[in-house]
Design an enzyme around this catalytic site. Structure first.
Site, mmCIF file in Angstrom:
data_model
loop_
_atom_site.group_PDB
_atom_site.id
_atom_site.type_symbol
_atom_site.label_atom_id
_atom_site.label_comp_id
_atom_site.label_asym_id
_atom_site.label_seq_id
_atom_site.Cartn_x
_atom_site.Cartn_y
_atom_site.Cartn_z
ATOM 1 N NE ARG A 162 47.308 46.207 36.339
ATOM 2 C CZ ARG A 162 48.628 46.007 36.281
ATOM 3 N NH1 ARG A 162 49.349 46.718 35.398
ATOM 4 N NH2 ARG A 162 49.220 45.136 37.068
ATOM 5 C CE LYS A 189 45.389 46.912 41.339
ATOM 6 N NZ LYS A 189 44.412 45.819 41.142
ATOM 7 C CG HIS A 270 41.168 41.885 34.503
ATOM 8 N ND1 HIS A 270 42.338 42.589 34.703
ATOM 9 C CD2 HIS A 270 41.412 40.625 34.927
ATOM 10 C CE1 HIS A 270 43.247 41.787 35.231
ATOM 11 N NE2 HIS A 270 42.706 40.589 35.370
ATOM 12 N NE ARG A 273 46.826 42.805 33.995
ATOM 13 C CZ ARG A 273 48.113 43.094 33.871
ATOM 14 N NH1 ARG A 273 48.590 43.545 32.725
ATOM 15 N NH2 ARG A 273 48.940 42.936 34.888
ATOM 16 C CG HIS A 296 51.300 40.130 36.763
ATOM 17 N ND1 HIS A 296 50.669 39.772 35.585
ATOM 18 C CD2 HIS A 296 50.313 40.454 37.635
ATOM 19 C CE1 HIS A 296 49.361 39.875 35.741
ATOM 20 N NE2 HIS A 296 49.112 40.292 36.970
ATOM 21 C CE1 TYR A 305 43.812 36.133 35.348
ATOM 22 C CE2 TYR A 305 45.904 37.284 35.412
ATOM 23 C CZ TYR A 305 44.550 37.249 35.667
ATOM 24 O OH TYR A 305 43.951 38.325 36.243
#
Length: 322
Positions: A162, A189, A270, A273, A296, A305
Site C-alpha cells: 500500500r 491498514k 494503489h 498493489r 489480505h 483481483y
C-alpha cells in the site's frame, strides 16, 4: 469520549491527571490518523450543512440526516462517500453519548433506496500489470530522481505494498539476503496494533526491472543509512530528509504512467498493489501465495483481483469454436 476527571484528594490528584491524559491518548490512537481526519472532515461538512439549513447537528434528528444524505445523493456524491458520512455522524453521536440517528428505520430505508438508485460499485483505478510497470520503468534514466522512482515502483509492485506501507518503510526494515529483500512491515491498514509481518522480494530475472538491485542502487546513490527509505528529491538532485508522502507515491505512478504513454488519470498509488495481484493471478499463483504477499486476511478484497486476472484462463468461451 474522553475520560473526565473525578474529584480526589490532593495527594493522588497529579497521578490521576497523568493517567487520564495517557488513557485519552490511547483512546485517540484506537483509530488511524487518516480515519480520524476523515471523521473530522465528514463531521465538519455535516455541521456546515446543518447551519446552512437551520438544523440541529448534535443531537441530530433522523429527519435531519435523511435530508442531508438526500442532498448528497442529489448533488452526485458517490455512495461510498455518503456511506462514510453516515458512519461519521453515527460515531460523533456515540462519542457524545447520544443515540445515533442513523440507526433509525426510516434513515435505513432511505439509504437503501439511494444505493439501489445510484449503485454501489466503486470506480477503481486501473491495475498496473507487469507490462505497464515495465513501460513505466523504461522511461526512467540515471538521475537521482529516476533511481528513486525505479526503486519505488518495483518494490511497491513486487511487494504488493500500500502507499502507506511504502512511505513508512525505514532502512532498518529491509534486509538484503542471498535470496533478495526481506521486508518487515511494521504497521498497515489491516494491522493497526502493529503486530507486523514479513514479506520476501526475490531478485528479478531482468536487471532493469529487478526490485532488489534497484533498491541497492537507490541506497547507494542517496547515501541513506537509516530512517525513511523513500524521500523527496530536489530539482537539483539532492535527497531531502523528509519522508515521501502517500500522495507523493501517487504522483510518481501518474508521472511515470504518462511518460509511458498510459492515461495517468486511470492510475494511482494503489495501481501497483492491485497490479501485482492481477499479474500473479494471471501467472497461475495460488490464492494463498497472493494473499501472503498482499497481507489480505480474507479473500473478500483480494478475490476481485484474482478473478480479473483469471478471466481468460481456462475460459469456456475460448472452447466453443468462434
Amino acid at each position: 469520549m474522553e475520560i473526565a476527571l473525578k474529584q480526589t484528594n490532593a495527594v493522588t490528584m497529579e497521578r490521576v491527571e497523568q493517567l487520564i491524559q495517557k488513557a485519552n491518548e490511547y483512546t485517540r490512537k484506537s483509530k488511524s490518523d487518516n480515519t480520524i481526519k476523515a471523521y473530522q472532515s465528514d463531521w465538519a461538512h455535516f455541521t456546515a450543512w446543518c447551519e446552512q439549513y437551520g438544523q440541529e447537528s448534535l443531537p441530530a434528528s433522523p429527519e435531519t440526516v435523511m435530508l442531508y444524505i438526500t442532498t448528497l445523493a442529489d448533488e452526485g456524491y458517490k455512495t461510498s462517500t455518503i456511506n462514510r458520512r453516515i458512519s461519521s455522524i453515527s460515531k460523533a453521536h456515540q462519542s457524545a453519548g447520544y443515540k445515533s440517528p442513523t440507526r433509525n428505520e426510516k434513515v435505513r430505508e432511505l439509504w437503501n433506496g439511494i444505493k439501489r438508485t445510484h449503485g454501489t460499485a466503486q470506480q477503481a483505478k486501473k491495475a498496473a500489470v507487469i507490462d505497464d510497470v515495465r513501460r513505466m520503468v523504461d522511461t526512467l534514466g540515471d538521475t537521482t530522481l529516476d533511481i528513486r522512482d525505479r526503486a519505488l515502483l518495483l518494490i511497491g509492485f513486487a511487494g504488493a505494498l500500500r502507499r502507506s506501507e511504502l512511505v513508512t518503510l525505514n532502512v532498518e526494515d529491509i534486509q538484503i539476503t542471498d535470496d533478495g529483500l526481506t521486508i518487515t512491515i511494521r504497521k498497515s491498514k489491516t494491522d493497526q496494533e502493529g503486530e507486523g509481518r514479513k514479506i520476501g522480494i526475490p531478485y528479478g530475472s531482468c536487471r532493469e526491472t529487478c526490485p532488489v538491485r534497484s533498491y541497492m542502487k537507490w541506497v547507494e546513490v542517496s547515501g541513506i543509512k537509516s530512517g525513511a527509505v523513500f524521500r523527496g528529491v530536489t530539482k537539483g538532485g539532492n535527497v531531502k530528509d523528509e519522508r515521501l508522502s502517500d500522495k507523493g507515491v501517487a504522483r510518481v505512478v501518474k508521472r511515470c504512467a504518462e511518460a509511458a504513454g498510459l492515461d495517468p488519470a486511470q492510475y494511482a498509488g494503489h495501481s501497483l498493489r492491485s497490479g501485482f495481484a492481477t499479474t500473479a493471478a494471471r501467472a497461475g499463483a495460488s490464492d494463498r501465495a497472493i494473499m501472503r504477499q498482499t497481507g489480505h486476511k480474507s479473500r473478500v478484497m483480494v478475490d476481485r483481483y484474482i478473478q480479473e486476472g483469471s478471466l481468460f484462463r481456462d475460459n469456456a468461451a475460448a472452447k466453443i469454436g468462434l
